[in-house]
Design an enzyme around this catalytic site. Structure first.
Site, PDB file in Angstrom:
ATOM      1  N   GLY A  56      49.687  38.069  41.513  1.00 52.04           N
ATOM      2  CA  GLY A  56      50.576  37.798  42.457  1.00 52.04           C
ATOM      3  C   GLY A  56      49.782  38.591  43.895  1.00 52.04           C
ATOM      4  N   SER A  58      49.285  41.956  45.144  1.00 52.83           N
ATOM      5  CA  SER A  58      49.080  43.645  45.020  1.00 52.83           C
ATOM      6  C   SER A  58      49.899  44.293  46.216  1.00 52.83           C
ATOM      7  CB  SER A  58      48.161  44.159  44.491  1.00 52.83           C
ATOM      8  OG  SER A  58      47.143  44.203  45.407  1.00 52.83           O
ATOM      9  N   CYS A  88      45.139  40.549  36.992  1.00 53.05           N
ATOM     10  CA  CYS A  88      44.783  40.212  38.350  1.00 53.05           C
ATOM     11  C   CYS A  88      45.506  41.264  39.244  1.00 53.05           C
ATOM     12  CB  CYS A  88      45.127  38.763  38.567  1.00 53.05           C
ATOM     13  SG  CYS A  88      44.191  38.190  39.777  1.00 53.05           S
ATOM     14  N   ARG A 115      39.476  44.385  45.610  1.00 50.06           N
ATOM     15  CA  ARG A 115      40.235  43.125  45.709  1.00 50.06           C
ATOM     16  C   ARG A 115      39.444  41.884  46.354  1.00 50.06           C
ATOM     17  NH1 ARG A 115      45.682  44.456  49.001  1.00 50.06           N
ATOM     18  NH2 ARG A 115      46.077  42.300  48.408  1.00 50.06           N
ATOM     19  N   ILE A 144      41.548  33.930  39.866  1.00 46.05           N
ATOM     20  CA  ILE A 144      42.306  33.405  41.046  1.00 46.05           C
ATOM     21  C   ILE A 144      42.268  34.653  42.044  1.00 46.05           C
ATOM     22  CG2 ILE A 144      44.286  32.284  42.193  1.00 46.05           C
ATOM     23  CD1 ILE A 144      45.072  31.564  39.192  1.00 46.05           C
ATOM     24  N   ARG A 145      41.420  34.302  43.165  1.00 48.62           N
ATOM     25  CA  ARG A 145      41.361  35.425  44.055  1.00 48.62           C
ATOM     26  C   ARG A 145      41.399  37.073  43.533  1.00 48.62           C
ATOM     27  NH1 ARG A 145      44.281  31.822  46.275  1.00 48.62           N
ATOM     28  NH2 ARG A 145      46.358  32.648  45.865  1.00 48.62           N
ATOM     29  N   HIS A 180      43.426  35.674  34.369  1.00 47.73           N
ATOM     30  CA  HIS A 180      44.858  35.276  33.970  1.00 47.73           C
ATOM     31  C   HIS A 180      44.863  34.706  32.585  1.00 47.73           C
ATOM     32  CE1 HIS A 180      46.755  35.631  37.831  1.00 47.73           C
ATOM     33  NE2 HIS A 180      45.498  35.444  38.234  1.00 47.73           N
ATOM     34  N   GLU A 182      47.466  34.466  30.701  1.00 45.91           N
ATOM     35  CA  GLU A 182      48.534  33.592  30.602  1.00 45.91           C
ATOM     36  C   GLU A 182      48.618  32.245  31.163  1.00 45.91           C
ATOM     37  OE1 GLU A 182      47.943  35.800  32.904  1.00 45.91           O
ATOM     38  OE2 GLU A 182      48.917  35.116  34.977  1.00 45.91           O
TER      39      GLU A 182
HETATM   40  N1  GLN Z   1      44.184  38.759  45.419  1.00 49.33           N
HETATM   41  C1  GLN Z   1      45.392  39.490  44.757  1.00 49.33           C
HETATM   42  C2  GLN Z   1      45.664  40.898  44.951  1.00 49.33           C
HETATM   43  O1  GLN Z   1      44.720  41.594  45.139  1.00 49.33           O
HETATM   44  C3  GLN Z   1      45.255  39.298  43.323  1.00 49.33           C
HETATM   45  C4  GLN Z   1      45.372  37.676  43.076  1.00 49.33           C
HETATM   46  C5  GLN Z   1      46.297  37.443  41.910  1.00 49.33           C
HETATM   47  O2  GLN Z   1      46.861  38.107  41.080  1.00 49.33           O
HETATM   48  N2  GLN Z   1      46.083  36.143  41.308  1.00 49.33           N
HETATM   49  O3  GLN Z   1      46.529  41.462  45.263  1.00 49.33           O
END
Ligand code: GLN
Length: 202
Positions: A56, A58, A88, A115, A144-145, A180, A182
């Site tokens: 999500g 953070s 993540c 991050r 993902i990011r 991820h 999941e």
């Molecule tokens: N970039 C988000 C963070 O640092 C993490 C991305 C993710 O959980 N998919 O909070």
């Protein structure tokens, strides 16, 4: 009857559900024999043997954990040995600090994270990861990011790396992945977590 009592023989694993991708974790946990329980209030933590912190944002997750008086309680449980699996943004939450600046963190794992580390080049990608702890077959890493682990102390066992950056790690009762699991059909990391749960520190 509360939710956690429906299947007393199955370990109850909380999924922090304040923000982010928690539904897929619930499904994966069901498949590996756990009873997932959405955690939105501090009191619900009393019902679980372990906790997943999903992906999500953070910063948002940290603020909500403070706002709902959950951050200190989860930190305490982690210090007491409760298994916690962060993916993540969840990995970021488990860290001591980030190179990006101040934010509310659990500060349980002896590591510093960066991050959105891969995100400067590319926002999301999938790659096969070597993970000897899971066996010979590579693990499908969905990023993902994603953060990476910038540095880690001796207590942290690196489980996987991508382009020379640690992206999965374990420290005692704590498990963290920058990717991820999941979002894939590969249940081996959730199974590994369940082994940590049934090996039982609580
Ligand atoms: N970039 C988000 C963070 O640092 C993490 C991305 C993710 O959980 N998919 O909070």
């Amino acid at each position: 009857m509360n939710e956690a009592d429906k299947n007393p023989e199955k370990p109850v694993v909380g999924v922090l559900s304040l923000q982010g991708a928690f539904r897929e974790h619930e499904q994966a946990l069901e498949k590996v024999g756990a009873r997932p329980l959405k955690i939105r209030r501090r009191r619900q933590l009393e019902e679980v043997q372990a906790l997943v912190i999903p992906g999500g944002d953070s910063t948002t997750i940290g603020k909500l954990m403070v706002g709902y008086h959950i951050l200190g309680a989860v930190r305490h449980l982690g210090e007491q040995g409760m298994p916690i699996f962060g993916t993540c943004a969840g990995l970021v939450m488990l860290a001591m600090d980030t190179v990006d600046g101040e934010q509310s963190l659990l500060r349980l794992m002896d590591m510093r994270v960066r991050r959105n580390a891969f995100g400067r080049q590319v926002n999301s990608f999938e790659t096969d990861l070597e993970m000897p702890a899971l066996g010979e077959e590579s693990f499908p890493g969905v990023f993902i990011r994603a953060p990476w682990i910038e540095s880690a102390g001796d207590r942290v066992e690196v489980l996987a790396s991508h382009e020379d950056h640690a992206v999965a790690a374990r420290q005692g009762n704590l498990l963290a992945t920058a990717f991820h699991p999941e979002l894939t059909d590969d249940l081996r990391l959730h199974q590994l977590f369940m082994e940590m749960v049934t090996a039982g520190s609580r």
